[in-house]
Design an enzyme around this catalytic site. Structure first.
Site, PDB file in Angstrom:
ATOM      1  N   GLN A  12      38.949  43.313  44.593  1.00 30.34           N
ATOM      2  CA  GLN A  12      38.616  43.362  43.172  1.00 30.34           C
ATOM      3  C   GLN A  12      37.310  44.126  42.957  1.00 30.34           C
ATOM      4  OE1 GLN A  12      40.653  42.387  40.781  1.00 30.34           O
ATOM      5  NE2 GLN A  12      39.273  42.822  39.089  1.00 30.34           N
ATOM      6  N   ASP A  39      46.530  49.197  44.732  1.00 33.46           N
ATOM      7  CA  ASP A  39      45.738  49.678  43.602  1.00 33.46           C
ATOM      8  C   ASP A  39      45.904  51.186  43.428  1.00 33.46           C
ATOM      9  OD1 ASP A  39      44.305  47.811  42.059  1.00 33.46           O
ATOM     10  OD2 ASP A  39      42.880  47.443  43.684  1.00 33.46           O
ATOM     11  N   LYS A  49      46.087  37.477  38.566  1.00 29.78           N
ATOM     12  CA  LYS A  49      46.911  38.135  39.586  1.00 29.78           C
ATOM     13  C   LYS A  49      47.592  37.100  40.482  1.00 29.78           C
ATOM     14  CE  LYS A  49      44.067  42.244  39.200  1.00 29.78           C
ATOM     15  NZ  LYS A  49      43.045  43.177  39.736  1.00 29.78           N
TER      16      LYS A  49
END
Ligand code: GUN
Length: 302
Positions: free
Chosen positions: A109, A132, A65
């Site tokens: 994460q 997200d 990422k």
């Protein structure tokens, strides 16, 4: 010159590969061009990423990422915290990022180390920065058919279906789609997106009585169960499009998916490989969400 023998081979059908790696590179290129224009106008999108604990797979994903941010021109802010970090400490970090005007997207994460309250942490991220798309606001908007920031993996799958499907005259509309898995991160938003694209959607999960018969009827299969080779090749009907979200490292060190790829690819119309399928698309869509969150939050239009 050597004689070339004509080898009789069975007329086995082999599915077309949907190349997520190449598609993701194209999308990153498009985003890079967008960000270059934004930079000229004095705006740099920013993504803040928290990696908590020592999970090696998570470290690899976060690395990917950050690398994509650099390639596109997005500012990345990284917090690496020990597994002993408390929920209160993570919430305080999110509060700081929520209030920081240079941060457009916030990503924690998952999975989080044991003892941390994942729900509370995800809920704390401001909906405008929830790149997200896991929070109640963004999932609720998707359920209402008015999506804003959509979870990256299912959105990546939709983008693959669009980019592969358009030149082939294929769309999810009217198709019998089977989604395997009901997670907040993939299965549920995937089903909602396919519903929004007019597919007839069946969601299967660990308590589904007869997964095989559901898959046998499917014209589109999205496998996101997290179980290696759960979907057998002989279950796939000819003409079916197969998207494999799973990723598992075998004892031989090789990555494989939720679908038994070799036999499935003898029957499917098109199939995504693992690796090089959905994975790179997830990162590309995270970048797209970050740019989009930046544009929305700073009133630049979408
Ligand atoms: N872990 C595995 N996939 C994801 C993802 O898309 N987002 C976050 N935050 N964690 C993940």
């Amino acid at each position: 010159m050597t004689d070339s023998a004509v080898v009789a081979s069975p007329a086995a059908h082999v599915a077309e590969l949907i190349d997520g790696k190449a598609m993701a590179a194209t999308i990153r290129g498009e985003l890079r061009a967008t960000v270059q224009t934004m930079l000229v106008n004095g705006t740099r999108p920013g993504l803040a990423v928290a990696l908590i604990g020592e999970d090696p797979a998570s470290a690899v994903y976060v690395g990917g990422k950050i690398k994509a941010c650099k390639e596109i021109g997005i500012q990345s802010i990284e917090a690496r915290l020990p597994a002993t970090t408390t929920t209160a400490e993570v919430l305080a970090l999110i509060d700081t990022w929520n209030a920081d005007d240079s941060v457009d997207g916030i990503l924690v994460q998952l999975p989080l180390p044991r003892g941390l309250d994942t729900q509370a942490i995800v809920a704390r991220i401001s909906p405008e920065k929830d790149v997200d798309g896991f929070g109640a606001d963004n999932l609720g908007r998707l359920a209402q058919g008015k999506p804003r920031l959509v979870a990256c993996t299912p959105w990546g799958v939709m983008e693959m279906l669009k980019r592969w499907g358009q030149p082939h005259g294929w769309t999810p509309a009217g198709k019998r789609a089977v989604v395997i898995g009901r997670s907040i991160t993939v299965g549920r938003p995937m089903a909602l997106l396919l519903l929004g694209a007019d597919a007839t959607v069946t969601i299967c999960h660990s308590r589904t009585a007869d997964l095989e018969s559901a898959v046998r009827q499917a014209e589109l299969v999205v496998a996101a169960a997290g179980q290696r080779h759960l979907v057998k090749g002989e279950w796939i009907q000819e003409g079916t499009v197969v998207i494999d979200v799973g990723i598992h490292r075998g004892e031989d060190g090789k990555l494989t998916g939720d679908v038994d790829f070799a036999p499935a690819s003898q029957r499917a119309r098109a199939i995504t490989p693992v690796p090089g399928g959905v994975g790179p698309m997830t990162i590309a869509m995270l970048m797209a969400n970050t740019v989009s969150a930046c544009r929305q939050r700073r009133g630049l239009g979408v």
